[in-house]
Scaffold this active site. Sequence first.
Site, PDB file in Angstrom:
ATOM      1  CD1 TRP A 182      49.005  90.134   8.536  1.00  0.00           C
ATOM      2  CD2 TRP A 182      49.507  88.360   9.549  1.00  0.00           C
ATOM      3  NE1 TRP A 182      50.406  90.152   8.469  1.00  0.00           N
ATOM      4  CE2 TRP A 182      50.923  88.819   9.070  1.00  0.00           C
ATOM      5  CE3 TRP A 182      49.610  87.179  10.257  1.00  0.00           C
ATOM      6  CZ2 TRP A 182      52.245  88.497   9.547  1.00  0.00           C
ATOM      7  CZ3 TRP A 182      51.295  86.646  10.418  1.00  0.00           C
ATOM      8  CH2 TRP A 182      52.270  87.238  10.159  1.00  0.00           C
ATOM      9  CE  LYS A 206      44.576  98.406   4.978  1.00  0.00           C
ATOM     10  NZ  LYS A 206      44.637  96.833   4.809  1.00  0.00           N
ATOM     11  N   PRO A 207      40.857  95.630   8.698  1.00  0.00           N
ATOM     12  CG  PRO A 207      39.254  93.706   8.743  1.00  0.00           C
ATOM     13  CD  PRO A 207      39.470  95.390   8.542  1.00  0.00           C
ATOM     14  CB  SER A 258      56.187  96.516   8.798  1.00  0.00           C
ATOM     15  OG  SER A 258      55.588  97.340   8.076  1.00  0.00           O
ATOM     16  CD  GLU A 279      51.255 100.010  20.140  1.00  0.00           C
ATOM     17  OE1 GLU A 279      50.831 100.858  20.793  1.00  0.00           O
ATOM     18  OE2 GLU A 279      52.161  99.311  20.358  1.00  0.00           O
ATOM     19  CG  LEU A 280      55.404 100.948  14.409  1.00  0.00           C
ATOM     20  CD1 LEU A 280      56.215 101.941  14.112  1.00  0.00           C
ATOM     21  CD2 LEU A 280      54.299 100.621  13.674  1.00  0.00           C
ATOM     22  CB  CYS A 313      54.182  92.646  18.165  1.00  0.00           C
ATOM     23  SG  CYS A 313      52.888  92.656  19.306  1.00  0.00           S
ATOM     24  CD  GLU A 411      59.102  92.146  13.709  1.00  0.00           C
ATOM     25  OE1 GLU A 411      58.965  92.715  12.680  1.00  0.00           O
ATOM     26  OE2 GLU A 411      58.373  92.124  14.623  1.00  0.00           O
TER      27      GLU A 411
HETATM   28  P1  NAD Z   1      52.692  95.777   7.156  1.00  0.00           P
HETATM   29  O1  NAD Z   1      52.962  97.149   7.652  1.00  0.00           O
HETATM   30  O2  NAD Z   1      53.132  95.347   5.902  1.00  0.00           O
HETATM   31  O3  NAD Z   1      51.198  95.910   6.994  1.00  0.00           O
HETATM   32  C1  NAD Z   1      50.060  96.148   7.897  1.00  0.00           C
HETATM   33  C2  NAD Z   1      48.914  96.769   7.442  1.00  0.00           C
HETATM   34  O4  NAD Z   1      49.058  98.029   6.885  1.00  0.00           O
HETATM   35  C3  NAD Z   1      48.177  96.142   5.969  1.00  0.00           C
HETATM   36  O5  NAD Z   1      46.869  95.985   6.437  1.00  0.00           O
HETATM   37  C4  NAD Z   1      48.424  97.080   5.063  1.00  0.00           C
HETATM   38  O6  NAD Z   1      47.416  96.941   3.988  1.00  0.00           O
HETATM   39  C5  NAD Z   1      48.252  98.316   5.853  1.00  0.00           C
HETATM   40  N1  NAD Z   1      48.748  99.510   4.877  1.00  0.00           N
HETATM   41  C6  NAD Z   1      49.844  99.455   3.960  1.00  0.00           C
HETATM   42  N2  NAD Z   1      50.120 100.740   3.627  1.00  0.00           N
HETATM   43  C7  NAD Z   1      49.029 101.491   4.480  1.00  0.00           C
HETATM   44  C8  NAD Z   1      48.616 102.969   4.252  1.00  0.00           C
HETATM   45  N3  NAD Z   1      49.268 103.696   3.739  1.00  0.00           N
HETATM   46  N4  NAD Z   1      47.765 103.243   4.989  1.00  0.00           N
HETATM   47  C9  NAD Z   1      46.976 102.666   5.746  1.00  0.00           C
HETATM   48  N5  NAD Z   1      47.297 101.092   5.913  1.00  0.00           N
HETATM   49  C10 NAD Z   1      48.062 100.845   5.293  1.00  0.00           C
HETATM   50  O7  NAD Z   1      52.645  94.748   8.429  1.00  0.00           O
HETATM   51  P2  NAD Z   1      52.473  93.290   8.351  1.00  0.00           P
HETATM   52  O8  NAD Z   1      53.585  92.709   7.847  1.00  0.00           O
HETATM   53  O9  NAD Z   1      51.157  92.950   7.871  1.00  0.00           O
HETATM   54  O10 NAD Z   1      52.283  92.823   9.890  1.00  0.00           O
HETATM   55  C11 NAD Z   1      53.577  92.387  10.462  1.00  0.00           C
HETATM   56  C12 NAD Z   1      54.141  93.493  11.531  1.00  0.00           C
HETATM   57  O11 NAD Z   1      53.460  93.968  12.498  1.00  0.00           O
HETATM   58  C13 NAD Z   1      55.484  93.011  12.190  1.00  0.00           C
HETATM   59  O12 NAD Z   1      56.750  93.940  11.910  1.00  0.00           O
HETATM   60  C14 NAD Z   1      54.934  92.917  13.610  1.00  0.00           C
HETATM   61  O13 NAD Z   1      55.946  93.307  14.532  1.00  0.00           O
HETATM   62  C15 NAD Z   1      53.945  94.212  13.729  1.00  0.00           C
HETATM   63  N6  NAD Z   1      53.259  93.971  14.882  1.00  0.00           N
HETATM   64  C16 NAD Z   1      53.148  94.839  15.769  1.00  0.00           C
HETATM   65  C17 NAD Z   1      52.301  94.568  16.934  1.00  0.00           C
HETATM   66  C18 NAD Z   1      52.457  95.713  18.001  1.00  0.00           C
HETATM   67  O14 NAD Z   1      51.600  95.573  18.766  1.00  0.00           O
HETATM   68  N7  NAD Z   1      53.474  96.397  18.116  1.00  0.00           N
HETATM   69  C19 NAD Z   1      51.358  93.656  16.945  1.00  0.00           C
HETATM   70  C20 NAD Z   1      51.329  93.032  15.773  1.00  0.00           C
HETATM   71  C21 NAD Z   1      52.310  93.075  14.703  1.00  0.00           C
END
Ligand code: NAD
Length: 542
Positions: A182, A206-207, A258, A279-280, A313, A411
């Site tokens: 998001w 899945k956005p 994450s 990409e975490l 990120c 983070e």
């Molecule tokens: P999150 O991991 O909680 O959720 C991300 C997505 O994963 C959500 O849409 C969720 O529904 C989905 N998800 C959860 N379990 C799943 C599964 N088993 N299979 C498939 N999809 C699943 O992350 P968040 O809190 O929404 O995003 C923030 C994190 O993203 C931060 O840690 C940030 O650093 C990271 N991020 C990294 C980058 C990069 O390029 N490295 C870019 C943007 C954000």
Amino acid sequence: MATDHATRPNGAFPTGDFPAGTRAPGLPASLTPALIERLTAHVSAAPDAARVTTNAPYTGAPLADFRVSAPEDVEAAFARARVAQMSWAATPIAERKRILLRYHDLVLARQDEALDLMQAENGKTRRDAFLEVVDIGIVSRYYARTAARHLGPKRRRGAIPLLTHTTELRHPKGVVAVVSPWNYPLSMAAGDTIAALMAGNAVVQKPDTQTALTALWSMDLMYEAGLPEDVWQMVIGRGSSIGDALMDNADYMMFTGSTATGRRIASDAGKRLIGASLELGGKNAMIVLDDADIEKAAEGAVNACFPSAGQLCVSVERLYVAESVRDAFVAAFVSRTKRLRIGAAYDYGVDVGSLTTPSQLETVTGHVADAVSKGATVLAGGAARPDLGPLFHEPTVLTDVTPGMTVYDHETFGPVVSVYSYRDVDEAVALANSTSYGLNASVWTRDGARGRAVAARVHAGTVNVNEAFAAAWGSIDAPMGGMGDSGLGRRHGAEGILKYTEAQTVAHQRLQGFHPPARISPATWAGLLTGALKVMKAAGLR
Ligand code: NAD
């Protein structure tokens, strides 16, 4: 200037830090019910599916109402995608390129609509949203113009010079699952998908629900540019509900999110033996060397720490400053930070926008309160700003941060940075490398060669010299991604498209292979081949 003491973790914080902010207006006129209805209709879900409503971060008001996809909807989307992918893979790259360049033009032409959508869904400023438009312009032009080079057949050195004709081919993986976040609703939703599509794959994406309108908008434009609809589809739902269906059907998983979820995805992909790009998270460091231009470095730090309210990120959360310039740097950085205009506006007049979700605000206020309760000092900001909207938080500069405070090595993903000083470059590098993450870093110096040498010692997938993150991110021909807990795999450049392909080697052996010809004994043949190997080494052959 409205400063709400009641929202500050303690009463000792500076007050009156920021210029008067703007409160949120209603939704912009471009976001008509007809537009929202057209976009939400693209979700792959049953007509009578359960529904989920999103809220605009600026005000908390309801924004969009989506049908939620069930696991069966995900499976049906994959089934359609599999059929569509076969003819898409057979579509000449030149035609895929035309579609992508048309999409590029449409994004630039309709950018106001995209900017309004991103701001409404994410709460970011218009200038932060505009960077996403720029990013998509760069990515779509790059992969449109380079896909043929990356994907085309390549002659490789054969096993036996002249006698083995060897070619490397690239085939699409099939149907790629993309899970996009998001925080950069356009960049992240479209950037990784573009490369997958150009490589001849179909995509089921899945956005994050919070910013799904922007993702759907991007897909809608790609359809308008000529992409057959079943080649790119979107599903909406929680990971706990449809994550398994995505994983079970995908030929490759592109995940951004994450580190905790990334580990789960990696483990599930391992069980299925499919590839995954992850990409975490990060805890990115910026190093200010003792010869840095202090004013430029201070301005750079503002640009590094607070874009999209720190929900980026690659943004910086740890600042390491040479002891000899620490005081001058802190004064310049803090005074710039305090001049930032916080607020909500659908124009370019604001510097820092809102956080996106209540849980982000909770994390940010929790990290600041924890640090302050354990002895950190707030040099700027430090408080939520409910006077501006429900999810605003001031850009916050902390010092006296020590191990044991959450903000030290976790983070925050918000507008909070901790400033530390160091004695020598070895210590600065050691401190920068002291977390388990390794996504992005930034080094500031007047001496470019010195900066590049220090950069190479930092454990991070991208390191920028005299820039926060945009130099490396925007260098689209080079790979971008994380080391350590920040991920696996890379986006951008050759790796960013080749990961969506299977490599195939076709080797055509002519005349004579490695087996002895009929009238030569194996021992004589072994001697001849040994001699040939010596000649090839002496001749300098690879
Ligand atoms: P999150 O991991 O909680 O959720 C991300 C997505 O994963 C959500 O849409 C969720 O529904 C989905 N998800 C959860 N379990 C799943 C599964 N088993 N299979 C498939 N999809 C699943 O992350 P968040 O809190 O929404 O995003 C923030 C994190 O993203 C931060 O840690 C940030 O650093 C990271 N991020 C990294 C980058 C990069 O390029 N490295 C870019 C943007 C954000």
